[in-house]
Design an enzyme around this catalytic site. Structure first.
Site, PDB file in Angstrom:
ATOM      1  N   ASP A  33       0.861  -1.180   0.000  1.00  0.00           N
ATOM      2  CA  ASP A  33       0.000   0.000   0.000  1.00  0.00           C
ATOM      3  C   ASP A  33       0.901   1.234   0.000  1.00  0.00           C
ATOM      4  O   ASP A  33       2.036   1.182   0.477  1.00  0.00           O
ATOM      5  CB  ASP A  33      -0.877   0.028   1.254  1.00  0.00           C
ATOM      6  CG  ASP A  33      -1.937  -1.064   1.241  1.00  0.00           C
ATOM      7  OD1 ASP A  33      -1.920  -1.889   0.312  1.00  0.00           O
ATOM      8  OD2 ASP A  33      -2.762  -1.094   2.163  1.00  0.00           O
ATOM      9  N   HIS A  82       5.224  -7.215  -0.434  1.00  0.00           N
ATOM     10  CA  HIS A  82       5.134  -8.507  -1.100  1.00  0.00           C
ATOM     11  C   HIS A  82       5.943  -8.486  -2.390  1.00  0.00           C
ATOM     12  O   HIS A  82       6.423  -7.445  -2.837  1.00  0.00           O
ATOM     13  CB  HIS A  82       3.668  -8.841  -1.406  1.00  0.00           C
ATOM     14  CG  HIS A  82       2.791  -8.881  -0.196  1.00  0.00           C
ATOM     15  ND1 HIS A  82       2.199 -10.045   0.257  1.00  0.00           N
ATOM     16  CD2 HIS A  82       2.390  -7.910   0.669  1.00  0.00           C
ATOM     17  CE1 HIS A  82       1.473  -9.784   1.332  1.00  0.00           C
ATOM     18  NE2 HIS A  82       1.577  -8.490   1.600  1.00  0.00           N
ATOM     19  N   SER A 119       7.398   3.604   5.331  1.00  0.00           N
ATOM     20  CA  SER A 119       8.673   3.938   4.705  1.00  0.00           C
ATOM     21  C   SER A 119       8.511   3.979   3.194  1.00  0.00           C
ATOM     22  O   SER A 119       7.474   4.428   2.701  1.00  0.00           O
ATOM     23  CB  SER A 119       9.764   2.948   5.115  1.00  0.00           C
ATOM     24  OG  SER A 119      11.029   3.461   4.756  1.00  0.00           O
TER      25      SER A 119
END
EC number: 4.1.1.65
Length: 420
Positions: free
Chosen positions: A191, A278, A389
């Protein structure tokens, strides 16, 4: 009338004369006392090639109340920066393009002198402290309200389940909360917000519009044997290939197939985003390079202010190959994000006191018993941050590769980044 004024003059003069005399005496007494106190201070002599300079002891300077001076100076500077941002926003509303105002070298040095690594380690330890059950809902609810966290997507919605902040930050999602797009070759690994994307030009990559960083500084030198066999080719003609590589630019070293280009994409994870990341495609991870560094903020405002911000910060670079050639994913640390975890790499320890800034350490996943490295499937769990981050993708692809993105857009893990 004149006579009355004439009579008043001597009276005022007689009254003012003692007052002026006492004022002069007070000034003389104060000056004498000040000079006497100054002379009594121990004096140090500084010698240069031409002159001697005498300075009072440093304790005399503290009489100037340096704390107040620092607060006033820092407050003035912060106010000026806010004014500049306000002025830029007004110009942007008028449709005018505002060039980025980059930080000076002294500003970057001053920022890097802040012990962000130590503070981040302290924050990490605080995150591990188990909260009493009665305190969990108020603390997590405040965080949810501040950063707009959607707990309906979490695999466990009950806030009492998370024993500490670390468990809450790394919460997992429901299985169907992020469907993985199967129609496109590259998906978003996390995200976040798209800061920049496009082709790499002249070995420079844009972290935000108009502010760049060096590709070589970011990834590090290509001097390890494990970095080179990424195209899956044989080792024949190694001497000629090495000579050609030495003569070529750093960018061309990464492009292993003729007709391909190098692309990049920068995704910023805010504190309220899902903190795991991911695999963005099907690929093989061959090598890991860890850069200990600073832990400055990487929010878009700072990214527009500090050139090569990502090169200053601690980061973990994973390199390997996919069906079109070179592929890399870099997890960039930030303030309070000293902890970067890669699930299949137990030897990785980020923000560790044993590593000094300006260095890097390598680890190869290709061994005598494992010639393939670490295979990753699109959408597979890869790692996590301690807080928000940045993820940077740099990869090789044919010239007809297209991004399906807009600068500044919000994106979620599993959604399409681009395809052929």
């Amino acid at each position: 009338m004149a006579a009355s004024v004439g009579r008043a003059g001597p009276v005022l003069g007689q009254w003012a004369a003692p007052r002026m005399s006492s004022l002069h005496q007070w000034r003389s007494s104060f000056l004498s006392h000040f000079l006497l106190s100054w002379k009594q201070l121990p004096v140090h002599t500084l010698r240069t090639d031409t002159r001697k300079f005498h300075t009072a002891a440093s304790r005399a300077l503290f009489r100037l109340r340096p704390f107040h001076f620092v607060v006033a100076t820092g407050g003035g500077y912060a106010g000026y920066r806010q004014y500049e941002k306000y002025r830029d926003r007004q110009l942007e509303r008028l449709g005018l393009e505002v060039p980025p105002r980059l930080a000076g070298e002294w500003e970057v040095t001053l920022y890097k002198s802040v012990p962000t690594r130590l503070l981040s380690r302290a924050w990490g330890r605080l995150n591990q402290v188990e909260l009493p059950t009665w305190l969990r809902k108020p603390v997590y609810s405040l965080y949810i309200w501040t950063f707009g966290v959607n707990m309906k997507e979490a695999a466990v919605e009950d806030l009492d389940h998370y024993r500490n902040l670390s468990e809450f930050f790394s919460r997992k999602l429901k299985p169907q909360a992020r469907p993985v797009c199967g129609l496109h070759s590259v998906i978003s690994p996390s995200d976040g917000k798209i800061l920049n994307f496009g082709q790499v030009q002249n070995c420079e990559v844009e972290q935000v519009k108009g502010v760049t960083y060096s590709l070589e500084s970011f990834l590090g030198p290509r001097d390890t044997p494990d970095d080179l066999p990424l195209s899956g080719g044989s080792g024949n003609g190694g001497g000629q290939a090495s000579a050609a590589t030495a003569r070529s630019s750093f960018q061309s070293q990464l492009v292993t197939k003729e007709g391909n280009e190098l692309y990049h994409c920068v995704i910023y994870l805010a504190p309220g985003d899902y903190h795991c990341f991911h695999s963005p495609t099907d690929w093989r991870v061959a090598h890991r390079r860890h850069f200990p560094g600073s832990l400055m903020s990487v929010n878009p405002g700072v990214a527009r202010w500090i050139k090569e911000l990502f090169c200053h910060n601690e980061r973990v670079v994973l390199t390997g190959d996919w069906k079109h050639g070179f592929f890399s994913l870099t997890a960039v640390g930030a303030t309070n994000v000293g902890s970067i975890r890669i699930y299949f790499d137990r030897d990785l320890h980020t923000n560790s006191p044993r590593y000094s800034k300006g260095s890097y350490n390598d680890f190869s996943f290709i061994t005598h018993s494992n010639k393939e490295g670490i295979p990753m499937r699109k959408g597979e769990h890869l790692g996590e941050f301690n807080l928000g981050s940045t993820i940077v993708l740099i990869f090789e692809a044919p010239k007809d590769f297209n991004f399906h993105l807009k600068p500044g857009q919000k994106i979620r893990f599993g959604e399409a980044l681009g395809s052929l």
